[in-house]
Design an enzyme around this catalytic site. Structure first.
Site, PDB file in Angstrom:
ATOM      1  N   GLU A  44     -19.470   2.451   5.324  1.00 57.30           N
ATOM      2  CA  GLU A  44     -19.190   1.076   4.913  1.00 57.30           C
ATOM      3  C   GLU A  44     -19.163   0.974   3.387  1.00 57.30           C
ATOM      4  O   GLU A  44     -19.995   1.568   2.695  1.00 57.30           O
ATOM      5  CB  GLU A  44     -20.285   0.168   5.482  1.00 57.30           C
ATOM      6  CG  GLU A  44     -20.153  -1.307   5.160  1.00 57.30           C
ATOM      7  CD  GLU A  44     -21.267  -2.133   5.805  1.00 57.30           C
ATOM      8  OE1 GLU A  44     -21.196  -3.373   5.725  1.00 57.30           O
ATOM      9  OE2 GLU A  44     -22.208  -1.541   6.389  1.00 57.30           O
ATOM     10  N   LYS A 116     -15.144  -7.199   8.854  1.00 64.09           N
ATOM     11  CA  LYS A 116     -16.442  -7.308   9.507  1.00 64.09           C
ATOM     12  C   LYS A 116     -16.688  -8.734   9.995  1.00 64.09           C
ATOM     13  O   LYS A 116     -16.565  -9.695   9.228  1.00 64.09           O
ATOM     14  CB  LYS A 116     -17.537  -6.876   8.531  1.00 64.09           C
ATOM     15  CG  LYS A 116     -18.924  -6.724   9.146  1.00 64.09           C
ATOM     16  CD  LYS A 116     -19.891  -6.160   8.109  1.00 64.09           C
ATOM     17  CE  LYS A 116     -21.263  -5.864   8.708  1.00 64.09           C
ATOM     18  NZ  LYS A 116     -22.175  -5.273   7.693  1.00 64.09           N
ATOM     19  N   CYS A 150     -20.848  -1.522  10.985  1.00 63.60           N
ATOM     20  CA  CYS A 150     -22.304  -1.605  10.896  1.00 63.60           C
ATOM     21  C   CYS A 150     -22.929  -2.617  11.849  1.00 63.60           C
ATOM     22  O   CYS A 150     -23.010  -2.378  13.046  1.00 63.60           O
ATOM     23  CB  CYS A 150     -22.708  -1.884   9.444  1.00 63.60           C
ATOM     24  SG  CYS A 150     -24.458  -1.530   9.094  1.00 63.60           S
TER      25      CYS A 150
END
Length: 272
Positions: A44, A116, A150
């Site tokens: 990330e 995200k 994540c």
């Protein structure tokens, strides 16, 4: 069907130095290709570093910006797909930043781009706007490949949405911090098993500003085992995604077939 070898780059790179991080990615792609990998996954926000504070706005780039073109060239030069995380400047919404991931094919063409959806912590909530598309997929050889980032993987509904959409391999660039080691050690293998997918989780490592990244990058198989796992330091780990094993595992563990969606309506109702 032939297996796909994956390389997980476990590195925090150089904080705030995009050129240096592109060089690290290029070197890792060369090593991965030499080891027979068809895909390299970096963590990330790999291109800029994670703990860069207000510099995130200065270093953010459009999805087709100069760094993206450099990564496309790396993928084409080494003949393997490359996935990575970076801060995206949304060219259609002035001033909006996203925590994004992008995947290029072995020919340098864009295969998938993802923003995200579940932001973590004060830093991300301050600087980023969450994405609104949960399932982003592409085809890589015989596999349907999905992207998330994540914290997204810690929501079971998120991964199940991918499984129901036909994802075979879920790529998760991540920046997981201490003391959340339970995620790569337990959650990631369980997500792979309960959804009958392969899950590739590439983490940052070591201290960075106020954060301590734990490494433990993992390729988990549909049998719930870690097919490859890094330690705590800088590493490049390799593992294979076997479509035939995936098909056999799905036949033996038919969770998606045996679901009863009519019983689960409460899962999508907001209780707040």
């Amino acid at each position: 069907m032939p297996a796909l070898r994956i390389a997980l780059l476990q590195s925090s790179g150089e904080l705030g130095d995009v050129a240096a991080n592109l060089k690290i990615l290029d070197e890792a792609a060369g090593r991965a290709a030499a080891a027979g990998a068809g895909l390299l996954l970096a963590p990330e926000l790999f291109l800029t570093g994670y703990a860069i504070g207000a510099d995130i706005a200065r270093l953010a780039e459009p999805a087709d910006g100069p760094s993206a073109r450099a990564v496309a060239a790396i993928a084409a030069r080494h003949g393997l797909a490359v996935g990575y995380g970076y801060p995206e400047r949304d060219t259609e919404a002035h001033g909006v930043l996203h925590n994004s991931a992008q995947l290029f094919g072995a020919d340098g063409a864009v295969l998938a781009h993802y923003r995200k959806t579940h932001l973590f912590g004060d830093f991300e909530l301050k600087w980023f706007t969450p994405g609104d598309q949960a399932v982003v997929q592409t085809e890589l050889g015989d596999l349907t490949v999905g992207l998330m980032i994540c914290y997204d993987v810690e929501f079971p509904e998120n991964v199940r949405a991918h499984a129901l959409a036909g994802t075979d391999l879920l790529l998760v660039p991540t920046a997981l911090m201490h003391p959340a080691e339970i995620v790569p050690e337990s959650v990631v293998p369980v997500r792979a098993f309960e959804n009958q997918i392969y899950l590739a989780y590439a983490n940052r490592t070591g201290p960075e500003g106020d954060f301590e990244f734990v490494g433990l990058s993992t390729l988990a198989g549909p049998d719930g085992t870690a097919r490859a796992r890094a330690g705590r330091g800088e590493d490049l780990v390799l593992g294979d995604v076997d479509p035939d094993f995936l098909a056999a595992s799905r036949a033996e563990n038919p969770y998606l077939r045996d679901r009863r969606p009519g019983l689960y309506g409460s899962l999508v109702h907001d209780r707040t």
